[in-house]
Design an enzyme around this catalytic site. Structure first.
Site, PDB file in Angstrom:
ATOM      1  N   CYS A  47       0.978  -1.147  -0.042  1.00 22.01           N
ATOM      2  CA  CYS A  47      -0.120  -0.065  -0.161  1.00 22.01           C
ATOM      3  C   CYS A  47       0.897   1.245   0.131  1.00 22.01           C
ATOM      4  CB  CYS A  47      -0.874  -0.016   1.171  1.00 22.01           C
ATOM      5  SG  CYS A  47      -2.055   1.297   1.205  1.00 22.01           S
ATOM      6  N   CYS A  51       0.633   4.764   6.871  1.00 22.44           N
ATOM      7  CA  CYS A  51      -0.104   4.648   8.283  1.00 22.44           C
ATOM      8  C   CYS A  51       0.842   3.757   9.131  1.00 22.44           C
ATOM      9  CB  CYS A  51      -1.398   3.766   7.996  1.00 22.44           C
ATOM     10  SG  CYS A  51      -2.565   4.636   6.597  1.00 22.44           S
ATOM     11  N   CYS A  54       0.053   0.146  10.323  1.00 21.58           N
ATOM     12  CA  CYS A  54      -0.272  -0.773   9.348  1.00 21.58           C
ATOM     13  C   CYS A  54       0.750  -1.695   8.631  1.00 21.58           C
ATOM     14  CB  CYS A  54      -0.921  -0.173   8.090  1.00 21.58           C
ATOM     15  SG  CYS A  54      -1.896  -1.384   7.248  1.00 21.58           S
ATOM     16  N   CYS A  91     -16.582  -9.062   5.296  1.00 22.04           N
ATOM     17  CA  CYS A  91     -16.095  -7.639   5.005  1.00 22.04           C
ATOM     18  C   CYS A  91     -14.590  -7.911   4.094  1.00 22.04           C
ATOM     19  CB  CYS A  91     -15.508  -7.092   6.527  1.00 22.04           C
ATOM     20  SG  CYS A  91     -14.616  -5.505   6.123  1.00 22.04           S
ATOM     21  N   CYS A 123     -19.707  -5.942   3.222  1.00 25.83           N
ATOM     22  CA  CYS A 123     -18.981  -4.651   3.860  1.00 25.83           C
ATOM     23  C   CYS A 123     -17.730  -4.593   2.735  1.00 25.83           C
ATOM     24  CB  CYS A 123     -18.697  -4.557   5.165  1.00 25.83           C
ATOM     25  SG  CYS A 123     -17.886  -3.123   5.791  1.00 25.83           S
ATOM     26  N   CYS A 183     -19.555   2.224   8.281  1.00 22.26           N
ATOM     27  CA  CYS A 183     -18.720   1.611   9.329  1.00 22.26           C
ATOM     28  C   CYS A 183     -17.447   2.370   9.533  1.00 22.26           C
ATOM     29  CB  CYS A 183     -18.658   0.092   8.676  1.00 22.26           C
ATOM     30  SG  CYS A 183     -17.319  -0.614  10.218  1.00 22.26           S
ATOM     31  N   ARG A 255     -18.303  -2.848  17.622  1.00 25.46           N
ATOM     32  CA  ARG A 255     -17.481  -4.158  17.021  1.00 25.46           C
ATOM     33  C   ARG A 255     -16.121  -3.980  17.825  1.00 25.46           C
ATOM     34  NH1 ARG A 255     -17.892  -3.548  12.285  1.00 25.46           N
ATOM     35  NH2 ARG A 255     -20.143  -4.548  12.329  1.00 25.46           N
TER      36      ARG A 255
END
Ligand code: SAM
Ligand code: DTB
Ligand code: SF4
Length: 312
Positions: A47, A51, A54, A91, A123, A183, A255
């Protein structure tokens, strides 16, 4: 509600906090049921974003195996297996900065259509997107788009440099405009202060309507990322976040998301008593370990609780 008022709830004596959270929880939900969701990393790693938490960022050497977009039939097999294990929500996550109108997105639309045909809540979380892309997802049968604000605006911008907090809000607006459910949650344990956690919750309360679903992740510290060595959040602080979120968002799903492998049964039980009513089951989250279905079914049994929507 002002941040100070939210802080006052968060700081209530623990029994009072739990009582208030339980009270609103019982008004809106069956407190004996937990929704089981399954995650599927449909495109893993490499990616371009940075972040700091991550494992999928290309900036950090986390030893992760990069994988291109999965084939549609592989994803549909995964969804069918998840359904057989009690999951009612599937998801799919892609380590993309943003959605592009290309063949990959066409394939994701096929996955969405296929999973929706299994009668599961669909999702997806694919990074930034615009209204027309969100509408295409909705037309394919997608119910929800996950896009977390992750923390307060001020703290967020110390954790990620490749995009702005306000860009997150723009994507969430696009999701709403397309008529998808939102979400949106965050991560606790990235080194933020309690006031920054309060500002994160306050930011969620500013959304109109509120997100239908709010994942509260505990940081999974991953070797190679800048946050690898952070200590865990004291469990009672984590439970305070769950309870405060439940009180602020009585009708939303709360969640209990990443970080459960490091949580005891007792801590998870407290989280359910504080109003969490959904979790991710399966051996893996997107790339990191998770307790797995058998553990989760054992926990439900030990607590005398049920998987929501399970055929009994
Ligand atoms: N790339 C998309 C995005 O950033 O929105 C979707 C996937 S991204 C992995 C989804 C969410 O996973 C992040 O917003 C973050 O809340 C959570 N996450 C990622 N790594 C994590 C970690 N190490 N611990 C806890 N949560 C994490
Ligand atoms: C969310 O808030 N947590 C999930 C889901 N939304 C996409 C992802 C957690 C990822 C944890 C790190 C990993 O396994 O890569
Ligand atoms: Fe990429 Fe999402 Fe991970 Fe950030 S959280 S590095 S955008 S996959």
């Amino acid at each position: 509600m002002t941040p100070n008022e939210i802080r006052a709830i968060h700081d209530l004596p623990f029994p009072e906090l739990l009582f208030q959270a339980q009270t609103v929880h019982r008004q809106h939900w069956n407190p004996e049921e937990i929704q089981f969701c399954t995650l599927d990393s449909i495109k893993t790693g490499a990616c371009p974003e940075d972040c700091a938490y991550c494992p999928q960022s290309a900036r950090y050497d986390t030893g992760l195996k990069v994988e291109p977009l999965k084939a549609v039939d592989e994803v549909l097999r995964g969804a069918a297996a998840a359904k057989a294990n009690g999951s009612t929500r599937y998801c799919m996550g892609a380590a993309w900065r943003e959605v592009r109108d290309d063949l990959n997105f066409d394939a994701v639309l096929e996955m969405v259509h296929g999973v929706a045909s299994l009668d599961m809540e669909v999702c997806v979380t694919l990074g930034m997107l615009n209204v027309s892309q969100a509408k295409r997802l909705k037309a394919a049968g997608c119910k929800v788009y996950n896009h977390n604000i992750d923390s307060s605006k001020a703290f967020y911008e110390t954790i990620i440099s490749t995009r702005k907090f306000d860009e997150r809000l723009e994507t969430i607006d696009a999701v709403r405009q397309a008529g998808l459910e939102v979400c949106c949650g965050g991560i606790v344990g990235m080194g933020e202060t309690i006031d920054q956690r309060i500002h994160f919750l306050h930011e969620l309360t500013e959304m109109e309507p509120a997100p239908e679903s709010i994942p509260i992740n505990h940081l999974v510290p991953v070797e190679g990322t800048p946050l690898a060595d952070l200590p865990p959040v004291p469990p009672l602080e984590f439970i305070r976040m769950i309870a405060t979120a439940r009180i602020l968002f009585p009708a939303s799903r709360i969640r209990l998301s990443a970080g459960r492998t490091a949580m005891s049964d007792e801590m998870q039980a407290l989280a359910f008593c504080a109003g969490a009513n959904s979790l991710f089951t399966g051996e893996k989250l997107l790339t990191t370990p998770n307790p797995g279905e058998s553990q989760d079914h054992r926990l439900m049994q030990a607590l005398g609780m049920q998987v929501e929507g399970a055929i009994r």
